[in-house]
Design a protein around this motif. Structure first.
Motif, PDB file in Angstrom:
ATOM      1  N   SER A  48     -41.344 -76.118  59.549  1.00  7.47           N
ATOM      2  CA  SER A  48     -39.974 -76.398  59.107  1.00  7.47           C
ATOM      3  C   SER A  48     -39.697 -77.888  59.330  1.00  7.47           C
ATOM      4  CB  SER A  48     -38.990 -75.555  59.934  1.00  7.47           C
ATOM      5  OG  SER A  48     -37.674 -75.951  59.649  1.00  7.47           O
ATOM      6  N   VAL A  49     -39.299 -78.593  58.272  1.00 11.21           N
ATOM      7  CA  VAL A  49     -39.069 -80.042  58.348  1.00 11.21           C
ATOM      8  C   VAL A  49     -37.578 -80.328  58.223  1.00 11.21           C
ATOM      9  CG1 VAL A  49     -39.546 -82.286  57.282  1.00 11.21           C
ATOM     10  CG2 VAL A  49     -41.339 -80.517  57.323  1.00 11.21           C
ATOM     11  N   THR A  50     -37.028 -81.086  59.160  1.00 12.26           N
ATOM     12  CA  THR A  50     -35.624 -81.485  59.076  1.00 12.26           C
ATOM     13  C   THR A  50     -35.536 -82.975  58.797  1.00 12.26           C
ATOM     14  OG1 THR A  50     -34.903 -79.738  60.569  1.00 12.26           O
ATOM     15  CG2 THR A  50     -33.432 -81.626  60.326  1.00 12.26           C
ATOM     16  N   ARG A  78     -42.709 -74.982  54.941  1.00 14.37           N
ATOM     17  CA  ARG A  78     -41.998 -73.709  54.889  1.00 14.37           C
ATOM     18  C   ARG A  78     -40.564 -73.905  54.409  1.00 14.37           C
ATOM     19  NH1 ARG A  78     -39.335 -71.171  58.951  1.00 14.37           N
ATOM     20  NH2 ARG A  78     -40.325 -72.437  60.564  1.00 14.37           N
ATOM     21  N   GLU A  79     -39.888 -74.916  54.943  1.00 13.31           N
ATOM     22  CA  GLU A  79     -38.519 -75.180  54.527  1.00 13.31           C
ATOM     23  C   GLU A  79     -38.146 -76.620  54.832  1.00 13.31           C
ATOM     24  OE1 GLU A  79     -35.626 -72.920  56.751  1.00 13.31           O
ATOM     25  OE2 GLU A  79     -36.492 -73.511  58.678  1.00 13.31           O
ATOM     26  N   VAL A  80     -37.162 -77.133  54.076  1.00 12.42           N
ATOM     27  CA  VAL A  80     -36.637 -78.480  54.318  1.00 12.42           C
ATOM     28  C   VAL A  80     -35.154 -78.341  54.632  1.00 12.42           C
ATOM     29  CG1 VAL A  80     -36.247 -80.794  53.395  1.00 12.42           C
ATOM     30  CG2 VAL A  80     -38.271 -79.493  52.667  1.00 12.42           C
ATOM     31  N   ILE A  81     -34.791 -78.789  55.829  1.00 17.60           N
ATOM     32  CA  ILE A  81     -33.386 -78.754  56.240  1.00 17.60           C
ATOM     33  C   ILE A  81     -32.868 -80.188  56.261  1.00 17.60           C
ATOM     34  CG2 ILE A  81     -31.802 -78.135  58.114  1.00 17.60           C
ATOM     35  CD1 ILE A  81     -33.862 -75.965  58.915  1.00 17.60           C
ATOM     36  N   GLY A  82     -31.656 -80.391  55.766  1.00 17.17           N
ATOM     37  CA  GLY A  82     -31.095 -81.727  55.739  1.00 17.17           C
ATOM     38  C   GLY A  82     -29.930 -81.879  56.706  1.00 17.17           C
ATOM     39  N   VAL A  83     -29.812 -83.059  57.292  1.00 19.87           N
ATOM     40  CA  VAL A  83     -28.649 -83.372  58.122  1.00 19.87           C
ATOM     41  C   VAL A  83     -27.992 -84.624  57.552  1.00 19.87           C
ATOM     42  CG1 VAL A  83     -27.791 -83.962  60.430  1.00 19.87           C
ATOM     43  CG2 VAL A  83     -29.762 -82.421  60.182  1.00 19.87           C
ATOM     44  N   ALA A  84     -26.692 -84.553  57.249  1.00 16.26           N
ATOM     45  CA  ALA A  84     -25.964 -85.715  56.747  1.00 16.26           C
ATOM     46  C   ALA A  84     -24.687 -85.880  57.560  1.00 16.26           C
ATOM     47  CB  ALA A  84     -25.636 -85.539  55.269  1.00 16.26           C
ATOM     48  N   ALA A  86     -28.477 -77.560  54.273  1.00 13.22           N
ATOM     49  CA  ALA A  86     -28.091 -78.796  54.953  1.00 13.22           C
ATOM     50  C   ALA A  86     -26.847 -78.557  55.810  1.00 13.22           C
ATOM     51  CB  ALA A  86     -27.829 -79.898  53.931  1.00 13.22           C
ATOM     52  N   THR A  87     -26.619 -79.481  56.728  1.00 11.21           N
ATOM     53  CA  THR A  87     -25.507 -79.360  57.677  1.00 11.21           C
ATOM     54  C   THR A  87     -25.114 -80.752  58.151  1.00 11.21           C
ATOM     55  OG1 THR A  87     -24.922 -78.556  59.893  1.00 11.21           O
ATOM     56  CG2 THR A  87     -27.229 -79.014  59.512  1.00 11.21           C
ATOM     57  N   THR A  88     -23.947 -80.865  58.765  1.00 10.07           N
ATOM     58  CA  THR A  88     -23.567 -82.125  59.405  1.00 10.07           C
ATOM     59  C   THR A  88     -23.916 -82.111  60.897  1.00 10.07           C
ATOM     60  OG1 THR A  88     -21.351 -81.278  59.821  1.00 10.07           O
ATOM     61  CG2 THR A  88     -21.635 -82.565  57.805  1.00 10.07           C
ATOM     62  N   GLU A  89     -24.446 -80.967  61.374  1.00  7.82           N
ATOM     63  CA  GLU A  89     -24.706 -80.808  62.807  1.00  7.82           C
ATOM     64  C   GLU A  89     -26.130 -81.229  63.177  1.00  7.82           C
ATOM     65  OE1 GLU A  89     -22.407 -79.927  64.970  1.00  7.82           O
ATOM     66  OE2 GLU A  89     -20.931 -79.736  63.342  1.00  7.82           O
ATOM     67  N   LEU A  90     -26.239 -82.269  63.987  1.00 12.77           N
ATOM     68  CA  LEU A  90     -27.562 -82.741  64.406  1.00 12.77           C
ATOM     69  C   LEU A  90     -28.310 -81.679  65.215  1.00 12.77           C
ATOM     70  CD1 LEU A  90     -29.470 -85.211  64.346  1.00 12.77           C
ATOM     71  CD2 LEU A  90     -28.442 -85.956  66.498  1.00 12.77           C
ATOM     72  N   GLY A  91     -27.551 -80.776  65.872  1.00  9.11           N
ATOM     73  CA  GLY A  91     -28.150 -79.731  66.710  1.00  9.11           C
ATOM     74  C   GLY A  91     -29.169 -78.876  65.982  1.00  9.11           C
ATOM     75  N   ILE A  92     -29.113 -78.861  64.658  1.00  6.70           N
ATOM     76  CA  ILE A  92     -30.046 -78.068  63.849  1.00  6.70           C
ATOM     77  C   ILE A  92     -31.491 -78.484  64.078  1.00  6.70           C
ATOM     78  CG2 ILE A  92     -30.069 -79.543  61.786  1.00  6.70           C
ATOM     79  CD1 ILE A  92     -29.590 -75.826  61.400  1.00  6.70           C
ATOM     80  N   VAL A  93     -31.710 -79.716  64.574  1.00  9.88           N
ATOM     81  CA  VAL A  93     -33.092 -80.163  64.803  1.00  9.88           C
ATOM     82  C   VAL A  93     -33.815 -79.290  65.823  1.00  9.88           C
ATOM     83  CG1 VAL A  93     -32.645 -82.587  64.155  1.00  9.88           C
ATOM     84  CG2 VAL A  93     -32.477 -81.898  66.571  1.00  9.88           C
ATOM     85  N   ALA A  94     -33.053 -78.495  66.580  1.00  8.07           N
ATOM     86  CA  ALA A  94     -33.673 -77.585  67.548  1.00  8.07           C
ATOM     87  C   ALA A  94     -34.570 -76.563  66.852  1.00  8.07           C
ATOM     88  CB  ALA A  94     -32.586 -76.865  68.359  1.00  8.07           C
ATOM     89  N   GLU A  95     -34.339 -76.323  65.559  1.00 10.95           N
ATOM     90  CA  GLU A  95     -35.157 -75.352  64.809  1.00 10.95           C
ATOM     91  C   GLU A  95     -36.403 -75.983  64.206  1.00 10.95           C
ATOM     92  OE1 GLU A  95     -32.885 -73.277  61.824  1.00 10.95           O
ATOM     93  OE2 GLU A  95     -31.106 -73.205  63.094  1.00 10.95           O
ATOM     94  N   ALA A  96     -36.510 -77.328  64.272  1.00 15.37           N
ATOM     95  CA  ALA A  96     -37.528 -78.024  63.476  1.00 15.37           C
ATOM     96  C   ALA A  96     -38.887 -78.121  64.154  1.00 15.37           C
ATOM     97  CB  ALA A  96     -37.043 -79.427  63.153  1.00 15.37           C
ATOM     98  N   ASP A  97     -39.951 -78.135  63.323  1.00 13.06           N
ATOM     99  CA  ASP A  97     -41.291 -78.492  63.794  1.00 13.06           C
ATOM    100  C   ASP A  97     -41.531 -79.991  63.594  1.00 13.06           C
ATOM    101  OD1 ASP A  97     -42.173 -75.748  64.317  1.00 13.06           O
ATOM    102  OD2 ASP A  97     -41.991 -75.533  62.144  1.00 13.06           O
ATOM    103  N   VAL A  98     -40.868 -80.533  62.556  1.00 12.66           N
ATOM    104  CA  VAL A  98     -40.961 -81.964  62.270  1.00 12.66           C
ATOM    105  C   VAL A  98     -39.553 -82.483  61.995  1.00 12.66           C
ATOM    106  CG1 VAL A  98     -41.847 -83.744  60.697  1.00 12.66           C
ATOM    107  CG2 VAL A  98     -43.247 -81.710  61.196  1.00 12.66           C
TER     108      VAL A  98
END
Lengths: 286, 286
Positions: free
Chosen positions: A7-9, A31-37, A55-67
């Protein structure tokens, strides 16, 4: 081939981050691309354009990322690195797309031991910034500099290589310092010369608007970089001051030398110098 | 509409002269286009490409012309003007496509009274010189500066306007001096900055070939003009020295000012200056 399960953020959904997400998705590379703005509107547009899966405005989402790929201006990356380091899972790879590498490398060196980190700089862009200008082909065939640190594990370097391959770019491995010195002489100097040219033309026009009517393709191309995003360039210049000052000094000395040849109508030296520049230019861009 | 009955001779069949002939022929703008080239091979190629109706290496052919267009480097035009003036029929219009106008204007002023004369400078080109790069669309939509002299009859000016219209360009009338001052600040300065950039990058590389690998589209565009034809540019620079030296002086002063802001990390001034250059660039090339 471990990337496809990851999972890439992407943090920062402008031209570079948006294009990075688009390229990964176009090639079904992970697997997936998550965006933070930062702005909610960007979150909406990124999803509409298909630059990310969500995508989300919450930086905390990086906790789910592999990259995690940091794609903001350099000084913002330097600020983001410790925050992201405190949020990610052990073994997560933190990479960036910043235009200078030494300052970011120092920030990455201070990350917790359980975080992997590597610098990245794709040698491409556009003078139009922002997500609206993003495109999946932006990186295709372009050089992508990777700047591993002493702490970078070989598996992390291999994963970074996979990411670069996945977006169609050509990886080149350099130290952060060598990178910064070389790009000062190419991109940063080019940018400052473009700005200096526009400023000089404005001063020389003395209000004669006809000057801009006469500005043909030569002036247009030489000044193109002056249209670059100012915030991005401010961060770039201010995190590579020493190398940029050296490059500017050498360059104004070259211009002074050319002025001397013109003043003295020194045909022999002038022809040799201009001919040398032409040969070099044509060997780099045939 | 008097042009359609006229015979036009183009002297110099490189990129500019060749394209001029092609554009006249494509638009069936005049009775015939005759070419004059120094080398027999160019005569052959010009006929094969259809850039002219017929061609020769003999300058004496201008005796048949109603209009002579001089399309060689500036100092060669300055030398050609009196020779052509001694060969043409009374009432013939002598025009040129040279990059600077004051030196050519002085040569034209010395022509016999029965010869008409006007300066011309199309604001277009390519970094690839030579007849092989010529194309009928080169002038389309581009500004074409006309510099009438005190001696230029209004009918000669009208015919020059017709020629400019016939190749699809947009006529702009200026004095030779104003033209030379303005193009020093746009094209000539752009060219010297492109050369200075290439020379500086070469010096800064200190043999590190990786520098050229990292030279991306920004460097490519900023340095593009360094690939220009050296003989053409030598003539341009050496016939506009005063204006070029002023432009170079202002420009290196601007670069020194930028260096000072970077050295002092003066964010306020730097942002204001770079932002100003960006706004100006975007207003000229939206």
């Amino acid at each position: 081939m471990v990337l496809e399960k990851r999972s890439v953020t992407v943090v920062g959904l402008g031209l570079m981050g948006g294009s990075f997400g688009m390229a990964l998705k176009a090639n079904r590379a992970c697997r997936e691309v998550i965006g933070v703005a930062r702005r909610p509107e960007t979150v909406t547009v990124a999803q509409e354009l298909g630059a990310v899966d969500r995508a989300t405005t919450e930086l905390g989402i990086v906790a789910e990322a592999d990259v995690v790929v940091l794609a903001t201006p350099v000084r913002s990356i330097v600020e983001l690195v410790p925050s992201v380091g405190g949020l990610v899972r052990p073994g997560c790879l933190v990479m960036d797309l910043g235009s200078t590498k030494a300052a970011i490398g120092r920030a990455m060196d201070a990350l917790p031991k359980h975080v992997q980190a590597i610098g990245g700089h794709p040698m491409c862009g556009k003078e139009t910034s922002g997500l609206a200008a993003a495109e999946s082909a932006l990186y295709r065939g372009k050089v992508f500099v990777l700047t591993p640190l002493d702490r970078t594990h070989r598996k992390a370097l291999a994963l970074a290589h996979e990411l670069v391959d996945a977006i169609g770019a050509r990886p080149v491995v350099l130290t952060p310092e060598r990178h910064d010195r070389l790009v000062a002489a190419t991109s940063h100097l080019s940018y400052l010369m473009a700005c200096g040219l526009v400023q000089a033309a404005e001063a020389l026009a003395q209000g004669d608007q006809m000057l801009w009517e006469l500005a043909a393709s030569g002036f247009r191309d030489t000044s193109r970089l002056a249209g670059s995003d100012v915030t991005m360039m401010m961060d770039t210049l201010l995190t590579n001051r020493e190398a940029i000052l050296e490059a500017l000094g050498i360059c104004t000395a070259e211009l002074d030398r050319l002025a001397e040849m013109v003043r003295e109508a020194d045909e022999y030296r002038l022809r040799r110098t201009l001919g040398g520049a032409r040969e070099r230019r044509r060997s780099v861009f045939p």
